[in-house]
Design a protein around this motif. Structure first.
Motif, PDB file in Angstrom:
ATOM      1  N   ILE A  20      29.200  62.123  56.368  1.00 33.54           N
ATOM      2  CA  ILE A  20      28.453  60.874  56.184  1.00 33.54           C
ATOM      3  C   ILE A  20      28.602  60.354  54.756  1.00 33.54           C
ATOM      4  O   ILE A  20      28.649  59.135  54.524  1.00 33.54           O
ATOM      5  CB  ILE A  20      26.963  61.040  56.548  1.00 33.54           C
ATOM      6  CG1 ILE A  20      26.280  62.079  55.664  1.00 33.54           C
ATOM      7  CG2 ILE A  20      26.799  61.398  58.015  1.00 33.54           C
ATOM      8  CD1 ILE A  20      24.782  62.092  55.797  1.00 33.54           C
ATOM      9  N   LEU A  21      28.690  61.268  53.793  1.00 36.75           N
ATOM     10  CA  LEU A  21      28.905  60.848  52.411  1.00 36.75           C
ATOM     11  C   LEU A  21      30.270  60.183  52.267  1.00 36.75           C
ATOM     12  O   LEU A  21      30.400  59.098  51.683  1.00 36.75           O
ATOM     13  CB  LEU A  21      28.794  62.056  51.479  1.00 36.75           C
ATOM     14  CG  LEU A  21      28.972  61.787  49.985  1.00 36.75           C
ATOM     15  CD1 LEU A  21      27.802  60.986  49.437  1.00 36.75           C
ATOM     16  CD2 LEU A  21      29.113  63.101  49.217  1.00 36.75           C
ATOM     17  N   GLY A  22      31.292  60.826  52.846  1.00 38.83           N
ATOM     18  CA  GLY A  22      32.633  60.268  52.773  1.00 38.83           C
ATOM     19  C   GLY A  22      32.767  58.966  53.539  1.00 38.83           C
ATOM     20  O   GLY A  22      33.476  58.046  53.103  1.00 38.83           O
ATOM     21  N   LEU A  23      32.083  58.876  54.684  1.00 38.99           N
ATOM     22  CA  LEU A  23      32.157  57.663  55.499  1.00 38.99           C
ATOM     23  C   LEU A  23      31.616  56.451  54.739  1.00 38.99           C
ATOM     24  O   LEU A  23      32.217  55.366  54.770  1.00 38.99           O
ATOM     25  CB  LEU A  23      31.368  57.868  56.794  1.00 38.99           C
ATOM     26  CG  LEU A  23      31.256  56.654  57.727  1.00 38.99           C
ATOM     27  CD1 LEU A  23      32.634  56.225  58.211  1.00 38.99           C
ATOM     28  CD2 LEU A  23      30.351  56.972  58.913  1.00 38.99           C
ATOM     29  N   SER A  28      33.201  51.454  51.814  1.00 31.97           N
ATOM     30  CA  SER A  28      33.047  50.541  50.680  1.00 31.97           C
ATOM     31  C   SER A  28      34.377  50.039  50.152  1.00 31.97           C
ATOM     32  O   SER A  28      34.424  49.012  49.459  1.00 31.97           O
ATOM     33  CB  SER A  28      32.263  51.240  49.557  1.00 31.97           C
ATOM     34  OG  SER A  28      33.036  52.248  48.941  1.00 31.97           O
ATOM     35  N   PHE A  29      35.472  50.734  50.469  1.00 30.54           N
ATOM     36  CA  PHE A  29      36.795  50.327  49.980  1.00 30.54           C
ATOM     37  C   PHE A  29      37.631  49.618  51.042  1.00 30.54           C
ATOM     38  O   PHE A  29      38.816  49.348  50.820  1.00 30.54           O
ATOM     39  CB  PHE A  29      37.569  51.546  49.462  1.00 30.54           C
ATOM     40  CG  PHE A  29      37.042  52.083  48.168  1.00 30.54           C
ATOM     41  CD1 PHE A  29      37.346  51.466  46.965  1.00 30.54           C
ATOM     42  CD2 PHE A  29      36.222  53.200  48.140  1.00 30.54           C
ATOM     43  CE1 PHE A  29      36.861  51.955  45.760  1.00 30.54           C
ATOM     44  CE2 PHE A  29      35.733  53.696  46.953  1.00 30.54           C
ATOM     45  CZ  PHE A  29      36.040  53.081  45.754  1.00 30.54           C
ATOM     46  N   MET A  43      39.479  46.662  46.352  1.00 32.23           N
ATOM     47  CA  MET A  43      38.305  46.595  45.480  1.00 32.23           C
ATOM     48  C   MET A  43      37.555  45.276  45.636  1.00 32.23           C
ATOM     49  O   MET A  43      36.585  45.009  44.922  1.00 32.23           O
ATOM     50  CB  MET A  43      38.738  46.756  44.021  1.00 32.23           C
ATOM     51  CG  MET A  43      39.272  48.126  43.673  1.00 32.23           C
ATOM     52  SD  MET A  43      38.011  49.428  43.831  1.00 32.23           S
ATOM     53  CE  MET A  43      36.872  48.953  42.536  1.00 32.23           C
ATOM     54  N   GLU A  44      37.994  44.466  46.600  1.00 34.58           N
ATOM     55  CA  GLU A  44      37.418  43.135  46.763  1.00 34.58           C
ATOM     56  C   GLU A  44      35.928  43.195  47.068  1.00 34.58           C
ATOM     57  O   GLU A  44      35.151  42.346  46.612  1.00 34.58           O
ATOM     58  CB  GLU A  44      38.152  42.391  47.871  1.00 34.58           C
ATOM     59  CG  GLU A  44      37.703  40.942  48.029  1.00 34.58           C
ATOM     60  CD  GLU A  44      38.494  40.214  49.100  1.00 34.58           C
ATOM     61  OE1 GLU A  44      38.107  39.072  49.438  1.00 34.58           O
ATOM     62  OE2 GLU A  44      39.483  40.784  49.600  1.00 34.58           O
ATOM     63  N   ASN A  45      35.505  44.201  47.850  1.00 26.80           N
ATOM     64  CA  ASN A  45      34.082  44.308  48.184  1.00 26.80           C
ATOM     65  C   ASN A  45      33.234  44.526  46.939  1.00 26.80           C
ATOM     66  O   ASN A  45      32.151  43.930  46.790  1.00 26.80           O
ATOM     67  CB  ASN A  45      33.860  45.465  49.162  1.00 26.80           C
ATOM     68  CG  ASN A  45      34.628  45.285  50.456  1.00 26.80           C
ATOM     69  OD1 ASN A  45      34.777  44.167  50.930  1.00 26.80           O
ATOM     70  ND2 ASN A  45      35.102  46.377  51.015  1.00 26.80           N
ATOM     71  N   TYR A  46      33.718  45.380  46.046  1.00 24.15           N
ATOM     72  CA  TYR A  46      32.975  45.631  44.815  1.00 24.15           C
ATOM     73  C   TYR A  46      32.939  44.378  43.943  1.00 24.15           C
ATOM     74  O   TYR A  46      31.906  44.049  43.349  1.00 24.15           O
ATOM     75  CB  TYR A  46      33.622  46.788  44.048  1.00 24.15           C
ATOM     76  CG  TYR A  46      33.319  48.146  44.637  1.00 24.15           C
ATOM     77  CD1 TYR A  46      32.245  48.894  44.204  1.00 24.15           C
ATOM     78  CD2 TYR A  46      34.122  48.691  45.642  1.00 24.15           C
ATOM     79  CE1 TYR A  46      31.959  50.146  44.735  1.00 24.15           C
ATOM     80  CE2 TYR A  46      33.855  49.926  46.191  1.00 24.15           C
ATOM     81  CZ  TYR A  46      32.772  50.652  45.730  1.00 24.15           C
ATOM     82  OH  TYR A  46      32.493  51.874  46.277  1.00 24.15           O
ATOM     83  N   LYS A 238      29.759  45.210  52.406  1.00 21.18           N
ATOM     84  CA  LYS A 238      28.807  44.979  51.318  1.00 21.18           C
ATOM     85  C   LYS A 238      27.680  46.005  51.350  1.00 21.18           C
ATOM     86  O   LYS A 238      27.236  46.492  50.306  1.00 21.18           O
ATOM     87  CB  LYS A 238      28.233  43.562  51.416  1.00 21.18           C
ATOM     88  CG  LYS A 238      27.511  43.107  50.157  1.00 21.18           C
ATOM     89  CD  LYS A 238      27.186  41.627  50.220  1.00 21.18           C
ATOM     90  CE  LYS A 238      26.594  41.137  48.901  1.00 21.18           C
ATOM     91  NZ  LYS A 238      26.310  39.685  48.930  1.00 21.18           N
ATOM     92  N   GLU A 239      27.197  46.344  52.549  1.00 19.93           N
ATOM     93  CA  GLU A 239      26.176  47.388  52.669  1.00 19.93           C
ATOM     94  C   GLU A 239      26.698  48.696  52.087  1.00 19.93           C
ATOM     95  O   GLU A 239      25.987  49.398  51.356  1.00 19.93           O
ATOM     96  CB  GLU A 239      25.806  47.597  54.135  1.00 19.93           C
ATOM     97  CG  GLU A 239      25.098  46.414  54.790  1.00 19.93           C
ATOM     98  CD  GLU A 239      25.000  46.583  56.289  1.00 19.93           C
ATOM     99  OE1 GLU A 239      25.110  47.733  56.762  1.00 19.93           O
ATOM    100  OE2 GLU A 239      24.820  45.579  56.994  1.00 19.93           O
TER     101      GLU A 239
END
Length: 545
Positions: A20-23, A28-29, A43-46, A238-239
């Motif tokens: 779950i941590l890795g997911l 996010s990427f 990196m567009e989301n960040y 984004k979440e």
């Protein structure tokens, strides 16, 4: 057979913890939802998130609440010294009251605070306006005093009393003993408690939801909640970015704590090395009474009045104004409703499943951490039990939601077992601490002697280890049960109508404005937690030492 089953179950939950941590970080990427987007990192989301003014408002809100949560440190330091070193009268009764806020959900404390000191509370505006960023941060500090108290008390009880005796022999007054000896020697614990409180402050969801979003503010956890629950189309990338940032912050703080543990462990090796008993600081009877009064004021206004107001509101026919009468209507409504009865039964059932699986998993984690001959195995299970605490409950709930919905594990989300699995991953560290603390005092030679005489690992575990630590296993089960029934942030994302639990129901009822049901169900939850807490203390458990 037993040993192998423990290893298998522990490895399963350890793997889920890393998954779950890795997911969350993996999502996010990605440019879109992970279940329909090819593996193309970006990196567009960040960048887009960092361009959002709403994100910065939420980040500032989280930073302020985390900073204000640090106010719990001096309060906890004062109470720890008064209880353990000065020995104020009635400490056997006072200490359980000090620890109570640790078991009751922050969301319920938020409701209790509103019922006590809100505009329509029993003592309206006693502390001024209870809505806003600063009140939310102060309440976060007050309800987390027990967390700092536990860490500081553990260090205080490990100090060699001979150093205080030498200081008193040379004429040092009580205040000098505290300032020049006690506080410097427990400085590592003070720093560690501050770091833990920062993590707890960043993961706050319930208190800001009640006291800060009401006036238009946001923190990072409520920002995620709005993106997923209150948006027509959830923005998975984004979440995940905001959730990952919370994870990065928490992991950084935990790693910093580990670094300080190693640093201070060498510098302050005297603590706990040759304890000669708990030294007491002698002060006049007048000052003991003054300290007692100060602690009682804290307990009355922070614990007793809010919880009493919560119960009184559940017995009051009208929300707002003074208590005008006593009625059991709200409780009759709850227990006569099939849906509400099912919610209470689900809460107890899910907690029982989670506590059972959690106690077994905690036993497996403890065996792997303390008995494994391979350092890599010990580190894996240590990380598996610790890392989920770097994830706020709302992030764990979101990660499990994605895991269940878009993998072959989907059927689990429609059963109590799915929610129980999430609870085990999130709270196994609590059971592991209890069992590992007991097992660390058990010499491995007992098991080695059994194996020399032909006993298998399973037989040695069943006939030697478990009988000796069975009380700790029972306490671990009860602690896991409490943390399961008190949860609301994980359940908010994972419950279905047929698996509804009290915590998630409170969040949803608040959005619907059902304040009468909230007070009654919150009171039911508090009574269950207090009953189990009393049993835990009766068994002799203390969260320190």
């Amino acid at each position: 057979m037993i040993s192998q089953a423990l290893k298998t179950l522990s490895f399963f939950f350890g793997l889920i913890a890393f998954l779950i941590l890795g997911l969350m970080i993996y999502q996010s990427f990605l440019g879109g939802p992970f279940f329909e987007t090819p593996m193309l990192f970006t990196m567009e989301n960040y960048i887009n998130t960092l361009r959002d003014p709403g994100f910065y408002r939420a980040l500032i809100g989280s930073l302020v609440i985390a900073a204000l949560t640090l106010l719990a440190v001096p309060i906890a330091l004062f109470i720890s010294i008064a209880v353990h070193k000065i020995s104020i009268p009635g400490r056997a009764i006072i200490e359980p009251l000090i620890l109570v806020p640790m078991f009751i959900p922050p969301l319920v404390w938020g409701f209790a605070w509103l019922y006590a000191y809100g505009p329509t509370g029993i003592l309206p505006r006693l502390w001024g306006d209870v809505y806003g960023l600063v009140p939310a941060g102060i309440l976060s500090a007050l309800v987390h005093v027990p967390n700092a108290y536990v860490i500081i008390s553990t260090s205080l009880l490990g100090i060699d009393s001979s150093y205080e005796e030498v200081a008193r022999i040379h004429g040092a007054r009580a205040i000098m003993v505290m300032l020049r000896i006690l506080i410097p020697m427990i400085r590592p614990a003070i720093v560690f408690s501050a770091i833990i409180l920062l993590v707890l402050g960043f993961e706050q969801f319930g208190i800001p939801l009640l006291l800060y979003t009401t006036v238009g503010g946001e923190v990072l956890t409520t920002y995620i909640y709005r993106l997923h629950v209150l948006s027509i189309t959830p923005s998975y990338p984004k979440e995940a970015v905001v959730a990952s940032m919370l994870i990065y912050i928490a992991i950084s703080l935990i790693l910093f704590q580990r670094y300080l543990t190693m640093k201070y462990g060498k510098r302050f090796a005297v603590i706990g090395s040759r304890v000669k008993g708990i030294g007491r600081i002698d002060i006049s009877r007048t000052w003991r009474v003054v300290l007692l009064i100060l602690i009682l004021v804290y307990l009355i206004f922070v614990v007793i009045i809010p919880l009493g107001s919560l119960v009184m509101r559940s017995l009051n026919p009208l929300y707002g104004g003074r208590i005008s009468g006593i009625t059991w209507d709200y409780y009759i409504t709850i227990f006569s409703s099939e849906y509400h009865r099912r919610t209470i039964i689900n809460t107890i059932g899910v907690a029982a499943i989670a506590a059972t699986l959690g106690a077994i998993t905690a036993l497996g984690y403890s065996l792997a951490i303390l008995r494994s001959k391979r350092v890599s195995v010990s580190r894996f299970f240590d990380a598996a039990s610790t890392l989920p605490r770097s994830m706020p409950g709302i992030v764990i709930g979101l990660a499990f939601l994605w895991l269940f919905l878009f993998t072959p594990l989907r059927p689990l989300i429609y059963t109590p077992l799915g929610l129980a699995i999430a609870y085990v991953v999130a709270w196994s560290i609590m059971g592991t601490r209890v069992i590992a603390s007991s097992m660390s005092q058990l010499s491995p030679e007992l098991e080695e002697v059994a194996r020399i005489h032909g006993a298998s690992s399973s037989l040695a575990l069943r006939r030697i280890v478990i009988p000796i630590i069975k009380r700790s296993v029972l306490i671990a089960w009860l602690v896991m049960f409490i943390y399961a029934i008190r949860d609301y942030s994980i359940a908010t994302f994972l419950v279905m109508p047929q698996t509804m639990v009290i915590g998630a129901f409170l969040v949803m009822s608040y959005g619907a404005g059902e304040m009468s049901l909230i007070s009654a169900l919150s009171s039911v939850l508090v009574f269950m937690i207090l009953a189990i807490s009393a049993l835990i203390f009766k068994l002799g458990w203390k969260p320190y030492g």
